[in-house]
Scaffold this active site. Structure first.
Site, short mmCIF file in Angstrom:
data_model
loop_
_atom_site.label_atom_id
_atom_site.label_comp_id
_atom_site.label_asym_id
_atom_site.label_seq_id
_atom_site.Cartn_x
_atom_site.Cartn_y
_atom_site.Cartn_z
N ARG A 175 -6.31 31.96 44.33
CA ARG A 175 -7.12 33.00 44.55
C ARG A 175 -6.40 34.53 44.24
O ARG A 175 -7.13 35.65 44.09
CB ARG A 175 -7.60 33.10 46.03
CG ARG A 175 -8.70 31.92 46.13
CD ARG A 175 -8.94 31.17 47.36
NE ARG A 175 -9.92 30.13 47.24
CZ ARG A 175 -9.92 29.11 46.70
NH1 ARG A 175 -8.55 28.76 46.00
NH2 ARG A 175 -10.60 28.24 46.68
N TYR A 213 -37.41 29.81 37.53
CA TYR A 213 -37.88 28.74 37.87
C TYR A 213 -39.37 28.85 38.06
O TYR A 213 -40.06 27.77 38.67
CB TYR A 213 -37.20 28.41 39.44
CG TYR A 213 -35.62 28.19 39.14
CD1 TYR A 213 -35.33 26.66 38.87
CD2 TYR A 213 -34.66 29.19 39.07
CE1 TYR A 213 -33.89 26.55 38.87
CE2 TYR A 213 -33.26 28.57 38.92
CZ TYR A 213 -33.15 27.54 38.58
OH TYR A 213 -31.85 26.85 38.64
N HIS A 372 -21.91 12.92 31.38
CA HIS A 372 -22.61 13.87 31.79
C HIS A 372 -22.94 14.99 30.45
O HIS A 372 -24.02 15.51 30.31
CB HIS A 372 -21.93 14.65 32.87
CG HIS A 372 -22.66 15.99 33.48
ND1 HIS A 372 -23.26 16.09 34.52
CD2 HIS A 372 -22.50 17.31 32.97
CE1 HIS A 372 -23.89 17.54 34.66
NE2 HIS A 372 -23.25 17.95 33.74
N GLU A 373 -21.66 15.30 29.83
CA GLU A 373 -21.80 16.66 28.74
C GLU A 373 -22.36 15.95 27.70
O GLU A 373 -23.24 16.84 27.15
CB GLU A 373 -20.20 16.75 28.62
CG GLU A 373 -19.47 17.46 29.65
CD GLU A 373 -20.19 18.57 30.12
OE1 GLU A 373 -20.90 19.35 29.15
OE2 GLU A 373 -20.19 19.11 31.19
N HIS A 376 -26.25 16.62 28.27
CA HIS A 376 -26.55 17.74 27.63
C HIS A 376 -26.78 17.82 26.00
O HIS A 376 -27.77 18.29 25.41
CB HIS A 376 -25.37 18.96 27.78
CG HIS A 376 -25.39 19.23 29.30
ND1 HIS A 376 -26.45 19.68 30.08
CD2 HIS A 376 -24.20 19.32 30.11
CE1 HIS A 376 -26.01 19.89 31.27
NE2 HIS A 376 -24.69 19.74 31.33
N GLU A 400 -28.70 20.18 33.86
CA GLU A 400 -27.63 19.41 34.90
C GLU A 400 -28.06 18.34 35.45
O GLU A 400 -27.38 17.16 35.56
CB GLU A 400 -27.29 20.51 36.04
CG GLU A 400 -26.59 21.84 35.42
CD GLU A 400 -25.28 21.49 34.70
OE1 GLU A 400 -24.53 20.56 35.14
OE2 GLU A 400 -24.93 22.27 33.57
N HIS A 502 -17.83 30.01 37.81
CA HIS A 502 -19.14 30.58 37.62
C HIS A 502 -19.52 32.36 37.78
O HIS A 502 -20.54 32.61 37.20
CB HIS A 502 -20.40 29.65 38.19
CG HIS A 502 -20.27 28.17 38.02
ND1 HIS A 502 -19.26 27.44 38.24
CD2 HIS A 502 -20.95 27.41 36.95
CE1 HIS A 502 -19.21 26.26 37.71
NE2 HIS A 502 -20.41 26.19 37.02
N ARG A 511 -28.55 26.16 40.22
CA ARG A 511 -28.95 25.13 39.32
C ARG A 511 -28.45 23.78 39.81
O ARG A 511 -28.93 22.86 39.55
CB ARG A 511 -28.76 25.50 37.70
CG ARG A 511 -27.30 25.66 37.38
CD ARG A 511 -26.90 25.72 36.14
NE ARG A 511 -27.39 27.31 35.56
CZ ARG A 511 -27.26 27.83 34.40
NH1 ARG A 511 -26.55 27.15 33.39
NH2 ARG A 511 -27.60 29.01 34.29
#
Length: 649
Positions: A175, A213, A372-373, A376, A400, A502, A511
């Site tokens: 951080r 949306y 997962h990828e 996409h 997603e 993000h 999302r």
């Protein structure tokens, strides 16, 4: 006769009006055809520049990326200006009207050239701060110059360490090197975002992201979904907190019943799956973990991706194009390049170039991430035939959700046995509870994380949260909704949200909130299609042509229809709902309710301002500082001994 001329005149007016409308529609079609050709070229140029920068982060490549973004912004703004020629909002052809609507969304490109250039520069600087950040001066290191990158160093430390002070060093250090350094420029970034939203016709800046949306009641729907899963999350939180208190029995937890945010197995506490071994309900039962077996079978990255592709082929979906294997970056380069390692999938908008960028490792987590990828990529392949503006999911969460939906099958014992990574085991309720606990630590915990983060960003974008309150407001929301508190005093200049990828990259996070709800609706819908019998969490869609057909039908729509239409194809309903998630986790919910009897399951909504690290004997002191002093003292002693210098204290 007069009546005749009146009718004739009226008819002529109608014909002229119809002729004019027909001419306008034909003109609009010509414009869209031209736009589509140009947009493919411009998108390809843009994404090539971004790819080159992300796979080799240098000042030179960053400058080229910024120029490409500015060029693309000019293209979008030019087309936005030309839209004014048509009264497109009154077009009766929904397909044409919807394309015009999407072309009219140019985001921050609507700013003046000077302001957009400044916006691009700030965003580029924020991204570079994040992607190149390293944390140095780890207590105990003999080499004081050694530094640690997020991937894989700090992520592995956060996942595997049970040393409170070591975790705190990494948590605070990340951080300090990211959010804290973004603090001064983030306010200007937010103000430019607000100005762009106003020009685009949004009274409140957060309404711009929410507009994707297409829901008039978006806020109330998100609140409703959170309230649906809140009791389940409270039970999980209470259970995990008791377990962690046993792991860190010599440490003081906040009296406010929050969990210190550095103890949950990841840098951001969005997923708690890495602490499963500390909180497993039945630790002596076999755990569904195949990393060791992958190592035994000498898995390579290529094999991991081949296994994933076979999953899609078994559903009668599309194979990866040859260029995917040639051009993707599937492992971290060994040539000392600085790269952006966060897993991502890429559509270059030329209908043939699709890639993945990730620094893959050989373990079960990456087996799931890879599926997962590639989910996409499958979505890209399914809608590549559509006009450019429709080459997206029905809403941002659906992309997603498809990736996560596949993971629900990939982690089942049934699938892992079929790909020879898991031996046949005698399954029982205890094993099911362990399995569902692992899933909840991965899936459920992200929902309140996303909810609190986006409420913070919406507040910033609406100017309800001022610069001097950025961090205070962030932790107020984290304490209230996620039940987590900072493990060390935070300050106004600590922009802790900036430590989350993000935020500097300007990617909306809601999302993920929605996708972690609707993926279970999709899962239940597909399991009904293949006539699965048994509990929902044991359903596996591998080799189901019925499931593949429904998925393909939905994905081929892209964003050409509203998301409710796409959802109905798989689920038979057009409303987002958390009941499928609760059904999936039903055995675990019953277990937690029983385990938590007699225990408090909620936490104070307000953060405990007085919370500091406390030593075992109760004296308030900064243990991290003391720890560092001791380690430095030891290093000095070692160096003195090496140099044969004797000092009497």
């Amino acid at each position: 006769m007069l009546r005749f001329f009146q009718v004739l005149t009226y008819s002529c007016c109608i014909l002229l009006s119809y002729s004019k409308l027909t001419e306008e529609i034909e003109s609009a079609k010509d414009f869209l055809e031209s736009y589509n050709r140009e947009a493919e070229i411009e998108n390809t140029l843009l994404y090539n520049a971004i790819w080159n920068c992300y796979t080799n982060i240098t000042d030179y490549n960053q400058n080229l990326m910024t120029k490409a973004q500015q060029r693309f912004a000019r293209f979008g703004k030019d087309k936005w200006e030309k839209l004014k020629k048509w009264n497109w909002r009154n077009f009766t052809d929904e397909y044409i009207r919807r394309q015009f609507q999407k072309i009219s969304d140019v985001g921050e490109s609507v700013l003046s050239n000077e302001k957009y250039q400044r916006y691009s520069e700030i965003k580029s600087d924020l991204e570079k701060l994040y992607s190149t950040a390293k944390v140095c001066k780890k207590p105990g290191d003999l080499n004081p110059e050694k530094c640690y990158s997020l991937e894989p160093d700090l992520n592995q430390l956060m996942a595997n360490s049970t040393n409170w002070d070591e975790l705190l060093w990494a948590w605070k250090g990340w951080r300090d090197e990211t959010g804290q350094k973004m603090y001064k420029m983030f306010d200007e970034y937010a103000e430019l975002f607000r100005e762009a939203a106003r020009i685009n016709g949004f009274e409140k800046a957060d309404e711009y992201w929410k507009s994707w949306y297409e829901m008039d009641n978006f806020d109330s729907e998100v609140d409703r979904l959170y309230e649906q899963i809140k009791p389940f999350y409270q039970h999980l939180h209470a259970y995990v907190k008791r377990k962690l208190k046993k792991t860190f029995k010599d440490r003081k937890f906040p009296d406010s019943d929050h969990i210190p945010a550095h103890l949950l197995g990841s840098m951001w506490s969005n997923s708690w799956v890495n602490i499963f071994s500390q909180v497993a309900p039945f630790p002596n039962k076999t755990n569904i973990e195949v990393t060791k077996e992958m190592s035994n079978q000498k898995y390579t990255v290529k094999k991991l991706f081949n296994i994933s592709e076979e999953f899609f082929l078994s559903l009668n979906l599309k194979a990866m194009p040859k260029s995917f294997w040639k051009d993707s970056m599937l492992t971290k380069p060994q040539d000392n390049r600085t790269v952006f390692c966060f897993p991502s999938s890429w559509d270059f908008y030329n209908q043939k170039d699709f890639r993945i960028l990730q620094c893959t490792e050989i373990n079960m987590e990456w087996l799931v991430i890879t599926h997962h990828e590639m989910g996409h990529i499958q979505y890209f392949l399914q809608y590549k035939h559509l006009p450019v503006v429709f080459r997206d999911s029905a809403n941002p969460a659906f992309h997603e959700a498809i990736g996560e939906l596949l993971a629900l099958s990939v982690v089942t014992p049934e699938y892992l046995q079929k790909i020879d990574l898991l031996p046949k085991i005698n399954n029982d309720l205890d094993m099911d509870i362990n399995f569902l606990m692992n899933q909840a630590l991965s899936k459920l915990t992200l929902i309140p994380f996303a909810y609190s983060l986006e409420k913070w960003r919406w507040g910033v974008f609406n100017n309800n949260i001022k610069k001097e309150e950025y961090n205070k407001a962030f932790w107020k929301l984290k304490c209230k909704y996620q039940g987590l508190s900072p493990p060390i005093k935070r300050h106004d200049h600590d922009l802790d949200p900036g430590s989350i990828v993000h935020v500097p990259y300007g990617v909306p996070y809601i999302r993920y909130f929605i996708s972690h709800i609707v993926q279970f609706q999709f899962h239940e819908g597909l399991c009904k299609a293949l006539k699965h019998k048994g509990q929902l969490h044991r359903c596996n869609i591998f080799k189901s042509k019925e499931a593949g057909s429904l998925l393909s039908k939905m994905m081929k729509l892209g964003s050409s229809k509203k998301w409710s239409v796409a959802m109905e194809i798989i689920t038979g309903q057009s409303k987002m709902d958390g009941s499928s998630l609760l059904k999936y986790f039903e055995p675990l919910i019953k277990y937690l309710e029983e385990e938590n009897k007699g225990h408090k399951i909620d936490w104070n909504e307000e953060c405990s301002d007085s919370y500091k690290l406390v030593s075992i004997n109760g004296k308030r002191e900064n243990l991290l500082a003391e720890y560092i002093k001791i380690q430095l003292f030891m290093i000095i002693c070692i160096n003195l001994c090496i140099n044969q210098i004797v000092i009497v204290f």
